[in-house]
Design an enzyme around this catalytic site. Structure first.
Site, PDB file in Angstrom:
ATOM      1  N   TYR A 142      73.674  20.604 -18.297  1.00 47.13           N
ATOM      2  CA  TYR A 142      73.494  19.216 -18.702  1.00 47.13           C
ATOM      3  C   TYR A 142      74.007  18.244 -17.649  1.00 47.13           C
ATOM      4  O   TYR A 142      73.604  17.076 -17.620  1.00 47.13           O
ATOM      5  CB  TYR A 142      74.192  18.947 -20.024  1.00 47.13           C
ATOM      6  CG  TYR A 142      73.608  19.683 -21.209  1.00 47.13           C
ATOM      7  CD1 TYR A 142      72.401  20.375 -21.112  1.00 47.13           C
ATOM      8  CD2 TYR A 142      74.255  19.702 -22.439  1.00 47.13           C
ATOM      9  CE1 TYR A 142      71.865  21.058 -22.184  1.00 47.13           C
ATOM     10  CE2 TYR A 142      73.727  20.372 -23.529  1.00 47.13           C
ATOM     11  CZ  TYR A 142      72.536  21.047 -23.400  1.00 47.13           C
ATOM     12  OH  TYR A 142      72.010  21.719 -24.474  1.00 47.13           O
ATOM     13  N   ASP A 223      72.734  35.885 -26.396  1.00 48.59           N
ATOM     14  CA  ASP A 223      71.666  36.277 -27.308  1.00 48.59           C
ATOM     15  C   ASP A 223      72.214  37.129 -28.451  1.00 48.59           C
ATOM     16  O   ASP A 223      71.808  36.978 -29.605  1.00 48.59           O
ATOM     17  CB  ASP A 223      70.534  36.997 -26.561  1.00 48.59           C
ATOM     18  CG  ASP A 223      71.029  38.010 -25.552  1.00 48.59           C
ATOM     19  OD1 ASP A 223      72.248  38.080 -25.287  1.00 48.59           O
ATOM     20  OD2 ASP A 223      70.191  38.743 -24.995  1.00 48.59           O
TER      21      ASP A 223
END
Length: 356
Positions: A142, A223
């Site tokens: 970001y 994940d």
């Protein structure tokens, strides 16, 4: 105690939920003999509409000079066509960077009254949900380099995920310090089998862990962590992760607790200054309809009292008031269950206020 609080109503349902939180704070201040001075500042889409900037310099300066910041929500489709440097969400990123808010704390706790609202099966819920996500907030993708360029006749986009060892060390210490006050377990989430930034992340976290021999450290790929949050959330105590992974996992964690509408968050600096906000977003589809759930904002205010001001009993009083409202069966639409009483945003604020 006297404290100055910068208030950012923001966009969408922001004004509705912040209004209820301020009522709760005022009542708490009266009961316990404190003075809270609220100063409204513009940020997000409403700031773009009024002065052309998502975060005016005046707003930033007021936030810097305040003891804490309480934020509703920013953003909405109305501003989707704004350039990237002036989108409502950019105001949040700038606030985090300029105020040094490097640590985001998001609890994921299943309130017994909201058990029926959780999408998980009973056999999973029977084990309980009570963990905290500690997310690094001013590094990673970001805040990396972002560019779109022409290469061999086609557009190519690049987003850089960058972390320094010192950034990782700072957020890791926060996670281990929190774990020491809980079950003394940290699970660090990364993607070290693929990403160089994650390999450095793991290396630094393991180094920090040596200073916390009483805290157990383990690692989990992001994940797998996403799967485990749904499959067996009771295994988590403190979950440590970088910015983008934390953004995704914390939203997932909020949903399994029944509704995103009751989850608070704190973004902290090295000092006592913090920015407190619910995680539910601006919900422009229900803005102005008195349908919003104010509990996430009210509990964010409670976090502010404890973490930034050291007012633990006052924070606990607000939390108890919320629990009492839920125990009596009052629900906003996002968490409505059979046999409960549907109320709007203002009425939920009224009910919680009565308990204060």
């Amino acid at each position: 105690m006297q404290k100055r609080i910068a208030v950012i109503y923001g966009d969408g349902i922001g004004r509705e939920v912040i209004t209820q939180a301020l009522r709760i704070l005022e009542s708490t201040a009266d009961k316990y003999g404190h003075t809270f001075i609220f100063e409204e500042v513009l940020a997000g889409g409403c700031a773009i509409d009024k002065c052309g900037q998502c975060l005016p310099q005046e707003s930033l300066e007021i936030c810097k000079q305040s003891d804490s910041v309480l934020l509703g929500a920013v953003g909405g489709p109305k501003w989707d066509n704004e350039p990237s440097h002036n989108r409502p969400e950019k105001a949040l990123l700038t606030l985090r960077k300029e105020l040094g808010l490097f640590a985001n704390i998001r609890p994921a706790t299943l309130l017994p009254q909201l058990r029926k609202a959780s999408p998980l099966k009973d056999e999973i819920l029977n084990c309980g949900i009570d963990f905290i996500i500690v997310r690094e907030l001013i590094g990673g993708a970001y805040f990396g380099e972002h560019k779109i360029e022409q290469i061999n006749g086609e557009k190519v986009a690049t987003d850089g995920m960058t972390y320094s060892a010192s950034q990782i060390e700072s957020i890791a210490k926060v996670a281990f310090d929190i774990a020491r006050k809980r079950k003394k377990q940290v699970i660090s989430v990364d993607k070290a089998n693929v990403l160089s930034s994650s390999r450095l992340w793991r290396e630094v976290v393991e180094s920090v862990a040596k200073n916390y021999p009483d805290v157990q450290l383990s690692h989990m790929y992001v994940d797998n962590a996403a799967m485990q949050i749904c499959r067996a959330p009771s295994q988590f105590d403190v979950l440590l992760t970088e910015n983008m992974f934390g953004d995704i996992l914390s939203d997932e964690a909020s949903v399994i607790t029944g509704t995103i509408g009751v989850i608070p968050s704190a973004s902290l600096s090295l000092g006592t200054l913090g920015l407190y906000e619910p995680i539910h977003g601006s919900a422009p589809d229900i803005a102005g309809e008195d349908k919003a759930n104010p509990i996430g904002t009210i509990l964010s205010a409670a976090m502010m009292l404890e973490l930034s001001f050291g007012l633990t009993k006052e924070s606990e009083a607000i939390q108890r008031a919320v629990q009492e409202a839920l125990e009596k069966g009052y629900r906003t639409g996002d968490m409505m269950s059979e046999g409960c009483t549907l109320v709007g945003c203002k009425q939920m604020g009224d009910i919680i206020l009565e308990s204060i």
